[in-house]
Design an enzyme around this catalytic site. Structure first.
Site: not given
Ligand code: UTP
Ligand code: MN
Length: 506
Positions: A332, A334, A430
């Site tokens: 995804d 973020d 997100d």
């Molecule tokens: P992600 O699940 O998107 O992982 O969460 P990522 O490292 O970006 O990996 P990919 O490439 O998308 O698969 C990113 C960070 O945001 C935090 C997670 O703990 C992670 O460190 N997070 C995610 C939150 O703090 N709250 C959430 O609701 C979701």
């Molecule tokens: Mn991510």
């Protein structure tokens, strides 16, 4: 192009900032920019100056302490030689100047005076010599937040196997076993050299019994029988498939598996009731399982910047998650959104999301309102920021130039409704809104990796008696929060060496 500045009268000019007094005139620090970057070098320079240290802007014979980060002794020497054009002497116990790791600097800053230089502060002669000396692997600190973990490393066959076993344990509901495998994988990811035997790993922290056997099998046979069994296990494959759907967690997948679901089409056949996010996740499954590339993530960034800045032009919008750690693809994208003025943030996400929806840019969205009120009693994963979980219809780049520029103001995507003309692709995004004073904590919390975050929180709680989450840092004994204005400051408050995002791939 620039606005004409009115020259103030000399007499009316305010006094400039007073330079902090020099407390240690015999110590001249030089910070090596290589791998540290200009921004961090600037930050460290002003930190040291505020504490009364002299920091040399250029390397010269007056420098007494050369400080660098993530470089070997020989790296630093050749870097200085290239910069100055003069050869340097190269004794490992070099004292004039001292060639030091950032650890010496961090220690000196917290002491408030220059730390006495010890062997552990000096840079080792790394590189080829280290690979030849196989007497012992470098010692590995117990918490992932105390180590540097790059994105790529030489033991990926081993860590892939350990991570798969960890995932299988999580899918079976065993958090403890899952964590044990995640910790072992993370330790091995931080090793700079390829393991040659399981024996070499026997003294590594978290790499005991079961992990030893896995390492041995991989090194001797190239495969691990448990991993091979998982690859053909119906339950594992099915649980992995179901939990890969947006909106489906382990509990739901378990329930569906018990109800006889084996493939996605079974959900309809068995008349399984789905939530709105799960319906969207299944509808766009083929697109969502394709990794998002960095180029696509940048196009998403362009779209959301355009949408948000229609309402508040000077928002700070930062891409976090795996892409901030240097990954070239992710599941995804973020984003963190903030502004120094809280008023400007109020309602902006809702307005931008509504606008993007009206433009046909959103296939699904669900916004969680801000829920964080009080400081937690202890370390927690709770995250109460206002967050929009969305599936974007990202216009394709290969359908013509105009599509590539879809982020341009006014672009609409009426083709969304016609399933035949698939000129977009679904991407999970997100969007997180954070008050300005919580931004450094949210940035640290959302940059990941998940294991790095888990370890940071565990370290804070168990070693410092402080509770850290993506809203703040809390002293639960004093019942107060500890503010910070940057990620660097949070690491410093925890007594940790700063770990830049590309080295948080734990
Ligand atoms: P992600 O699940 O998107 O992982 O969460 P990522 O490292 O970006 O990996 P990919 O490439 O998308 O698969 C990113 C960070 O945001 C935090 C997670 O703990 C992670 O460190 N997070 C995610 C939150 O703090 N709250 C959430 O609701 C979701
Ligand atoms: Mn991510």
């Amino acid at each position: 192009m620039f606005p004409h500045k009115k020259r103030r009268k000399e007499a009316a000019a305010p006094p400039g900032p007073v330079a902090p007094p020099v407390l240690f005139p015999d110590v001249w620090i030089f910070l090596v920019e290589r791998r540290m970057g200009a921004a961090r070098r600037g930050f460290l320079t002003s930190l040291a100056q505020r504490k009364g240290f002299c920091v040399a802007p250029e390397f010269s014979g007056a420098v007494t302490h050369v400080v660098s980060e993530q470089n070997s002794f020989t790296d630093v020497l050749s870097w200085i030689e290239r910069k100055t054009g003069k050869p340097m002497q190269s004794a490992a116990d070099q004292t004039s100047p001292h060639i030091l790791d950032i650890g010496w600097f961090t220690e000196s800053m917290s002491l408030g005076k220059p730390a006495t230089v010890e062997a552990r502060h000096r840079l080792g002669i790394l590189g080829s010599q280290m690979c030849e000396d196989r007497a012992a692997l470098p010692s590995v600190a117990p918490y992932a937040c105390q180590r540097q973990t790059p994105l790529t490393h030489p033991n990926s066959e081993i860590t892939d196997a350990l991570e798969m076993l960890g995932k299988a344990a999580a899918l079976q509901g065993s958090e403890v076993r899952s964590l044990a495998f995640a910790r072992a994988a993370s330790v091995i990811k931080s090793l700079p050299i390829k393991l040659r035997s399981a024996n070499e790993a026997k003294n590594l922290v978290w790499c005991g019994g079961h992990c030893q056997a896995v390492i041995q099998e991989i090194l001797e046979d190239g495969t691990c029988h448990e991993v091979e069994e998982l690859k053909v296990s119906e339950q594992y494959r099915c649980m992995e498939l179901l939990t890969s759907v947006f909106g489906v967690g382990v509990r739901t997948a378990e329930r569906w598996y018990k109800d006889g679901v084996r493939k996605l089409s079974d959900l309809e056949e068995l008349n399984i009731k789905l939530t709105a996010d799960q319906r969207a996740g299944i509808e766009h499954y083929a697109d969502l399982k394709q990794p998002v590339t960095l180029e696509e993530a940048e196009r998403v960034q362009h779209l959301i910047k355009d949408a948000l800045c229609r309402f508040v032009p000077d928002l700070t919008i930062t891409m976090t998650g795996g892409f901030r750690r240097g990954k070239q693809q992710g599941h995804d994208v973020d984003f963190l959104i903030t502004h120094p003025d809280q008023e400007s943030l109020s309602g902006v996400l809702e307005k931008a999301v509504d606008w993007m929806d009206s433009q046909g840019l959103l296939l699904y969205h669900h916004t969680k309102v801000r829920s964080h009120v009080h400081a937690p009693r202890r370390s927690t994963h709770m995250d109460g920021h206002e967050t929009c979980y969305a599936i974007f219809a990202l216009p394709n780049c290969d359908t013509g130039r105009s599509e590539c520029e879809a982020g341009a103001p006014g672009a609409t995507h009426s083709d969304l409704a016609s399933p035949g003309a698939h000129t977009w692709r679904a991407v999970r995004v997100d969007l997180v809104v954070t008050p300005h004073d919580e931004y450094p904590f949210a940035l640290l919390g959302w940059t990941g990796s998940k294991h790095f975050e888990r370890e940071l929180r565990r370290f804070s709680w168990h070693e410092k008696n402080l509770s850290l989450n993506s809203h703040g840092l809390y002293d639960t004994e004093q019942d107060c929060s500890i503010p910070a204005t940057s990620e660097e400051e949070i690491f410093a408050l925890l007594g940790l060496q700063y770990v830049p995002p590309p080295y948080r791939n734990a």
